[in-house]
Design a protein around this motif. Sequence first.
Motif, PDB file in Angstrom:
ATOM      1  N   SER A  60      49.299 -55.171  -6.294  1.00  0.00           N
ATOM      2  CA  SER A  60      48.462 -54.128  -6.894  1.00  0.00           C
ATOM      3  C   SER A  60      47.324 -54.706  -7.725  1.00  0.00           C
ATOM      4  CB  SER A  60      49.309 -53.194  -7.754  1.00  0.00           C
ATOM      5  OG  SER A  60      49.925 -53.918  -8.806  1.00  0.00           O
ATOM      6  N   LEU A  61      47.465 -55.951  -8.181  1.00  0.00           N
ATOM      7  CA  LEU A  61      46.421 -56.602  -8.986  1.00  0.00           C
ATOM      8  C   LEU A  61      45.636 -57.628  -8.182  1.00  0.00           C
ATOM      9  CD1 LEU A  61      48.422 -57.218 -12.283  1.00  0.00           C
ATOM     10  CD2 LEU A  61      47.007 -55.255 -11.682  1.00  0.00           C
ATOM     11  N   SER A  62      46.211 -58.096  -7.088  1.00  0.00           N
ATOM     12  CA  SER A  62      45.547 -59.074  -6.231  1.00  0.00           C
ATOM     13  C   SER A  62      44.573 -58.309  -5.341  1.00  0.00           C
ATOM     14  CB  SER A  62      46.577 -59.836  -5.403  1.00  0.00           C
ATOM     15  OG  SER A  62      47.459 -60.553  -6.264  1.00  0.00           O
TER      16      SER A  62
ATOM     17  N   ASP B 262      32.729 -55.041   6.498  1.00  0.00           N
ATOM     18  CA  ASP B 262      34.177 -55.248   6.347  1.00  0.00           C
ATOM     19  C   ASP B 262      34.567 -56.727   6.407  1.00  0.00           C
ATOM     20  OD1 ASP B 262      36.590 -53.919   5.705  1.00  0.00           O
ATOM     21  OD2 ASP B 262      37.309 -54.213   7.752  1.00  0.00           O
ATOM     22  N   ILE B 263      33.622 -57.610   6.093  1.00  0.00           N
ATOM     23  CA  ILE B 263      33.898 -59.046   6.068  1.00  0.00           C
ATOM     24  C   ILE B 263      34.405 -59.419   4.678  1.00  0.00           C
ATOM     25  CG2 ILE B 263      32.860 -61.345   6.239  1.00  0.00           C
ATOM     26  CD1 ILE B 263      30.859 -60.073   8.251  1.00  0.00           C
ATOM     27  N   LEU B 264      35.494 -60.180   4.647  1.00  0.00           N
ATOM     28  CA  LEU B 264      36.064 -60.622   3.377  1.00  0.00           C
ATOM     29  C   LEU B 264      35.055 -61.502   2.646  1.00  0.00           C
ATOM     30  CD1 LEU B 264      38.611 -60.662   1.556  1.00  0.00           C
ATOM     31  CD2 LEU B 264      39.200 -62.819   2.695  1.00  0.00           C
ATOM     32  N   SER B 265      34.696 -61.102   1.446  1.00  0.00           N
ATOM     33  CA  SER B 265      33.700 -61.835   0.657  1.00  0.00           C
ATOM     34  C   SER B 265      34.310 -62.520  -0.553  1.00  0.00           C
ATOM     35  CB  SER B 265      32.597 -60.882   0.205  1.00  0.00           C
ATOM     36  OG  SER B 265      31.963 -60.304   1.322  1.00  0.00           O
ATOM     37  N   GLY B 266      35.429 -62.004  -1.054  1.00  0.00           N
ATOM     38  CA  GLY B 266      36.076 -62.595  -2.216  1.00  0.00           C
ATOM     39  C   GLY B 266      37.499 -62.103  -2.354  1.00  0.00           C
ATOM     40  N   ALA B 267      38.282 -62.852  -3.136  1.00  0.00           N
ATOM     41  CA  ALA B 267      39.680 -62.481  -3.360  1.00  0.00           C
ATOM     42  C   ALA B 267      40.166 -63.080  -4.676  1.00  0.00           C
ATOM     43  CB  ALA B 267      40.556 -62.964  -2.212  1.00  0.00           C
ATOM     44  N   ILE B 268      41.102 -62.384  -5.304  1.00  0.00           N
ATOM     45  CA  ILE B 268      41.739 -62.845  -6.530  1.00  0.00           C
ATOM     46  C   ILE B 268      43.217 -62.497  -6.435  1.00  0.00           C
ATOM     47  CG2 ILE B 268      41.262 -60.691  -7.773  1.00  0.00           C
ATOM     48  CD1 ILE B 268      40.860 -62.385 -10.317  1.00  0.00           C
TER      49      ILE B 268
ATOM     50  N   LEU C 244      40.097 -68.082   3.263  1.00  0.00           N
ATOM     51  CA  LEU C 244      39.024 -68.139   2.267  1.00  0.00           C
ATOM     52  C   LEU C 244      39.350 -69.176   1.194  1.00  0.00           C
ATOM     53  CD1 LEU C 244      36.373 -67.024   1.040  1.00  0.00           C
ATOM     54  CD2 LEU C 244      37.800 -65.324  -0.152  1.00  0.00           C
ATOM     55  N   PHE C 245      40.592 -69.180   0.718  1.00  0.00           N
ATOM     56  CA  PHE C 245      40.983 -70.170  -0.285  1.00  0.00           C
ATOM     57  C   PHE C 245      40.871 -71.586   0.280  1.00  0.00           C
ATOM     58  CE2 PHE C 245      43.924 -66.837  -2.429  1.00  0.00           C
ATOM     59  CZ  PHE C 245      42.857 -66.346  -3.171  1.00  0.00           C
ATOM     60  N   ASP C 246      41.276 -71.775   1.533  1.00  0.00           N
ATOM     61  CA  ASP C 246      41.144 -73.098   2.162  1.00  0.00           C
ATOM     62  C   ASP C 246      39.688 -73.525   2.249  1.00  0.00           C
ATOM     63  OD1 ASP C 246      43.886 -73.351   2.490  1.00  0.00           O
ATOM     64  OD2 ASP C 246      43.862 -72.727   4.606  1.00  0.00           O
ATOM     65  N   LEU C 247      38.797 -72.580   2.562  1.00  0.00           N
ATOM     66  CA  LEU C 247      37.372 -72.877   2.654  1.00  0.00           C
ATOM     67  C   LEU C 247      36.783 -73.261   1.298  1.00  0.00           C
ATOM     68  CD1 LEU C 247      34.658 -72.807   4.270  1.00  0.00           C
ATOM     69  CD2 LEU C 247      34.511 -70.386   3.615  1.00  0.00           C
ATOM     70  N   CYS C 248      37.215 -72.569   0.248  1.00  0.00           N
ATOM     71  CA  CYS C 248      36.587 -72.724  -1.067  1.00  0.00           C
ATOM     72  C   CYS C 248      37.181 -73.827  -1.935  1.00  0.00           C
ATOM     73  CB  CYS C 248      36.653 -71.401  -1.825  1.00  0.00           C
ATOM     74  SG  CYS C 248      35.646 -70.101  -1.064  1.00  0.00           S
ATOM     75  N   PHE C 249      38.393 -74.261  -1.625  1.00  0.00           N
ATOM     76  CA  PHE C 249      39.050 -75.268  -2.457  1.00  0.00           C
ATOM     77  C   PHE C 249      39.309 -76.541  -1.673  1.00  0.00           C
ATOM     78  CE2 PHE C 249      40.276 -71.195  -4.396  1.00  0.00           C
ATOM     79  CZ  PHE C 249      39.755 -71.395  -5.659  1.00  0.00           C
TER      80      PHE C 249
ATOM     81  N   PRO D  23      44.743 -68.062  -7.383  1.00  0.00           N
ATOM     82  CA  PRO D  23      43.342 -68.462  -7.325  1.00  0.00           C
ATOM     83  C   PRO D  23      42.390 -67.270  -7.195  1.00  0.00           C
ATOM     84  CG  PRO D  23      44.416 -68.900  -5.223  1.00  0.00           C
ATOM     85  CD  PRO D  23      45.475 -68.368  -6.143  1.00  0.00           C
ATOM     86  N   ILE D  24      41.136 -67.575  -7.429  1.00  0.00           N
ATOM     87  CA  ILE D  24      40.044 -66.632  -7.199  1.00  0.00           C
ATOM     88  C   ILE D  24      38.991 -67.393  -6.397  1.00  0.00           C
ATOM     89  CG2 ILE D  24      39.071 -67.181  -9.470  1.00  0.00           C
ATOM     90  CD1 ILE D  24      37.793 -64.372  -9.440  1.00  0.00           C
TER      91      ILE D  24
END
Length: 168
Positions: free
Chosen positions: A44-46, A54-60, A18-23, A77-78
Amino acid sequence: MYRFAAETRQDVYEVEALFDLCFAPGREALSSYRLRDDVPPIRSLSLVARDAEDILSGAIRFWPVTIDGAVTLLLGPIAVHPTRQGEGLASDLVRLSLDRALEAGWQRVMLVGDAPYYQRFGFEKLEHVVMPPPTNPDRVLGRSLVPGAWDSVTGEVLRWAGQRLPGD
């Protein structure tokens, strides 16, 4: 509707994709990545956000750093999948993760980003905190999770050296 959960080891490859796709290519050449080298994210915070299928839509992600001995969170990143952008998911990820950071005993958080976007979450320019070059100092932002957390915290942002983390 999204389901939010702490990132697990099983999520890592999907999150990296996802990070590769977005950045842009070369994102790992940024100075903030030198602070993350060989340092695991704070799981625990990520957070990951998954949709009803169940498709990954976002991450931080969050990482520990120090500034003149002051233990600090580095946000980023987010990312939000391009098909899910504009739905407020990034805002949800930021708010939820900052709430969790406060509950876990963290006092301050910083990031490198656009002030007009991050001001809505309480981030302000950090005048006396220096990221490794070639970071634009106008993009070095911080937020106190408890009153006065940034008072007298000045100096260079350094890679985590394995000290005890809040909540450990």
